[in-house]
Scaffold this motif. Structure first.
Motif, mmCIF file in Angstrom:
data_model
loop_
_atom_site.group_PDB
_atom_site.id
_atom_site.type_symbol
_atom_site.label_atom_id
_atom_site.label_comp_id
_atom_site.label_asym_id
_atom_site.label_seq_id
_atom_site.Cartn_x
_atom_site.Cartn_y
_atom_site.Cartn_z
ATOM 1 N N ASP A 251 30.653 34.409 39.222
ATOM 2 C CA ASP A 251 30.446 34.641 37.989
ATOM 3 C C ASP A 251 30.941 33.634 37.030
ATOM 4 O OD1 ASP A 251 29.471 35.459 35.495
ATOM 5 O OD2 ASP A 251 29.802 37.489 35.732
ATOM 6 N N THR A 252 30.462 32.619 36.586
ATOM 7 C CA THR A 252 31.171 31.591 35.662
ATOM 8 C C THR A 252 30.974 31.733 34.326
ATOM 9 O OG1 THR A 252 29.177 30.202 35.684
ATOM 10 C CG2 THR A 252 30.763 30.094 37.669
ATOM 11 N N THR A 253 30.468 32.945 33.897
ATOM 12 C CA THR A 253 30.264 32.896 32.156
ATOM 13 C C THR A 253 30.819 34.499 31.991
ATOM 14 O OG1 THR A 253 27.848 33.814 32.626
ATOM 15 C CG2 THR A 253 28.039 31.529 32.117
ATOM 16 N N PRO A 254 31.852 34.519 31.165
ATOM 17 C CA PRO A 254 32.383 33.369 30.589
ATOM 18 C C PRO A 254 33.519 32.927 31.657
ATOM 19 C CG PRO A 254 33.384 35.538 29.609
ATOM 20 C CD PRO A 254 32.200 36.029 30.577
ATOM 21 N N PRO A 255 34.261 31.676 31.557
ATOM 22 C CA PRO A 255 35.106 31.459 32.511
ATOM 23 C C PRO A 255 36.377 32.231 32.266
ATOM 24 C CG PRO A 255 34.893 29.789 30.411
ATOM 25 C CD PRO A 255 33.871 30.895 30.412
ATOM 26 N N PRO A 256 37.442 32.168 33.026
ATOM 27 C CA PRO A 256 37.227 31.360 34.500
ATOM 28 C C PRO A 256 36.476 32.088 35.485
ATOM 29 C CG PRO A 256 39.344 32.558 34.455
ATOM 30 C CD PRO A 256 38.762 32.611 33.212
ATOM 31 N N PRO A 257 36.018 31.485 36.542
ATOM 32 C CA PRO A 257 35.111 32.007 37.490
ATOM 33 C C PRO A 257 35.597 33.513 38.297
ATOM 34 C CG PRO A 257 34.967 29.609 37.800
ATOM 35 C CD PRO A 257 36.173 30.022 36.918
ATOM 36 N N GLU A 258 34.771 34.301 38.339
ATOM 37 C CA GLU A 258 35.181 35.362 39.058
ATOM 38 C C GLU A 258 34.360 35.506 40.478
ATOM 39 O OE1 GLU A 258 34.552 40.369 38.951
ATOM 40 O OE2 GLU A 258 34.166 39.088 37.066
ATOM 41 N N ASP A 259 35.171 35.888 41.455
ATOM 42 C CA ASP A 259 34.409 35.962 42.692
ATOM 43 C C ASP A 259 33.920 37.025 42.976
ATOM 44 O OD1 ASP A 259 33.806 36.026 45.515
ATOM 45 O OD2 ASP A 259 35.554 35.069 46.242
ATOM 46 N N VAL A 260 32.208 37.030 43.302
ATOM 47 C CA VAL A 260 31.434 38.201 43.102
ATOM 48 C C VAL A 260 30.748 38.129 44.247
ATOM 49 C CG1 VAL A 260 31.145 38.443 40.410
ATOM 50 C CG2 VAL A 260 29.487 36.806 41.712
ATOM 51 N N SER A 261 31.214 37.674 45.312
ATOM 52 C CA SER A 261 30.521 37.524 46.737
ATOM 53 C C SER A 261 30.173 38.769 47.263
ATOM 54 C CB SER A 261 31.395 36.600 47.587
ATOM 55 O OG SER A 261 31.890 35.461 47.195
ATOM 56 N N GLU A 262 30.966 39.683 47.237
ATOM 57 C CA GLU A 262 30.726 41.128 47.725
ATOM 58 C C GLU A 262 30.793 42.139 46.776
ATOM 59 O OE1 GLU A 262 34.090 40.881 50.480
ATOM 60 O OE2 GLU A 262 32.959 40.213 52.198
ATOM 61 N N VAL A 263 30.111 41.828 45.521
ATOM 62 C CA VAL A 263 30.239 42.903 44.632
ATOM 63 C C VAL A 263 29.101 43.688 44.924
ATOM 64 C CG1 VAL A 263 29.529 43.244 42.086
ATOM 65 C CG2 VAL A 263 31.439 41.612 42.634
#
Length: 396
Positions: A251-263
């Motif tokens: 998730d790049t909005t808002p920065p910085p990016p958050e890893d959401v691969s396994e959300v």
């Protein structure tokens, strides 16, 4: 690029989840404008690479992108950014990823393969195969499900579904009961009267396939799609874990990016968007699927009866809808395929009508018209340039 901890962004992320933008698609207006058809030079490899780099550097852009162009026996891979911000590892064609709504093409492959084997018919109705579904839905045909003219209300937009996802993104749904979330609702319009993209359509397609064969949809995928096309790293899981190695979605909005691969887990999207695959497997899939390797020419012709309608997000150029397939008319020519977006990922798979040339284009953030229309316009322009390179005589 530093990663912000999950707790500090939990409220914003839950708002995204509640908005229903994670289960295969974010539904938006489908009257997408075409990208420019003005004459332009075919981009060369260096130009394409720079465009990927610029996409990664764009505000809200994906941390990683990988594109696979295949022309017969020649395969070129271009990539920018990273597969994992924590390690800096580069994207690979063997990285797993969530394929989002391109999974709908897989349900189309299963259904049309069963039609080819006379186990299903395109004019067969929900009432005939699934009489337990609401009576108001019984006139909907398999063809209407596959080209999104069914009128089925979208289960992923129901408040009850979104509330569950928001409260527990790892919630394990009974995938075969997803339509229960909208079972009290009438059709949105008379079947066949208009186009409206709906995640419910492909859930119903998978249920019809199971009813016709007495075989779980996951097994039908293995027998009718994975095995014939040589897909070795593709699966339809139920949980939220990603197999290693994988392209991390952000998730790049808002920065910085958050890893959401396994959300979120896959059980809440199932046949509409739950499949996990790799760029290498998706390249093999789209070449065979579009090229007609899975069923006869008569069904290929039926699949390509185009009507007004766009994939979500819209693909490059002018979009038209077929049966679990879209036509993308670019300034350089026509390709057929599918797009998709889900939390952390946006996908395009496309091939020439004979399947001999193909493009797989994967980015590691969700890009669509409702959340970031400017970035989507930029993405579509880049994708069109890749299509032009794919279709050029020189291969550059």
């Amino acid at each position: 690029m530093p990663l912000r901890s999950v707790p500090t962004r939990r409220s914003a992320l839950r708002s995204r989840l509640r908005a229903g933008c994670v289960v295969a698609v974010c539904l938006t207006a489908l009257g997408q404008t075409a990208t420019s058809t003005a004459a332009a030079p075919v981009p060369r490899d260096g130009d394409l690479q720079e465009q990927l780099e610029q996409l990664v550097r764009a505000p809200g852009g994906p941390p990683g992108v990988i594109a696979v162009l295949r022309r017969g026996g020649d395969t070129r891979v271009l990539r920018a950014g990273v597969a994992d911000l924590a390690t800096g590892r580069r994207p690979s064609v063997h990285d797993h990823m969530r394929i989002a709504s391109t999974a709908k093409a897989f349900s189309g492959a299963v259904a049309l393969s069963l039609v080819d084997r006379h186990a299903l018919r395109l004019d067969e109705t929900l009432g005939q195969r699934l009489p337990q579904l609401p009576t108001a839905w019984h006139r909907v045909t398999l063809r209407q499900l596959l080209n999104h003219t069914s009128g089925l209300p979208d289960y992923s937009m129901s408040s009850a579904f979104r509330d569950i996802i928001s409260a527990d993104p790892h919630h394990h749904f009974d995938s075969r009961r997803l339509l229960d979330f909208v079972a009290d609702q009438p059709l949105n319009f008379p079947p066949g009267s208009q186009y409206r993209y709906s995640n419910s359509d492909n859930i119903a397609v998978a249920l019809m396939a199971e009813a016709a064969t007495g075989t779980p949809y996951e097994q039908l995928l293995r027998t009718l799609v994975y095995r014939p096309l040589g897909l070795r790293a593709t699966s339809l899981p139920q949980g939220y874990r990603m197999p290693e190695p994988y392209l991390h979605g952000y998730d790049t909005t808002p920065p910085p990016p958050e890893d959401v691969s396994e959300v979120i887990g896959a059980s809440g999207s199932w046949a509409s968007g739950g499949i996990i695959s790799t760029p290498a497997d998706m390249t093999r899939f789209v070449s065979g699927y579009v090229g007609g390797a899975l069923y006869g020419r008569n069904l290929v012709r039926e699949q390509r009866r185009w009507i007004p309608g766009a994939s979500e997000p819209a693909g490059p150029g002018e979009n038209m809808a077929g049966l679990a397939l879209f036509r993308y008319a670019t300034r350089c020519g026509v390709v057929l395929g599918h797009t998709g977006n889900t939390l952390g990922y946006t996908q395009l798979i496309a091939a020439t009508p004979d399947g001999r040339r193909s493009l797989t284009f994967s980015v590691t953030t969700q890009i669509n018209a409702s959340q970031n229309p400017d970035l989507l316009s930029r993405l579509r322009a880049v994708q069109e340039n890749f299509v032009c390179a794919l279709l050029s005589r020189s291969g550059h």
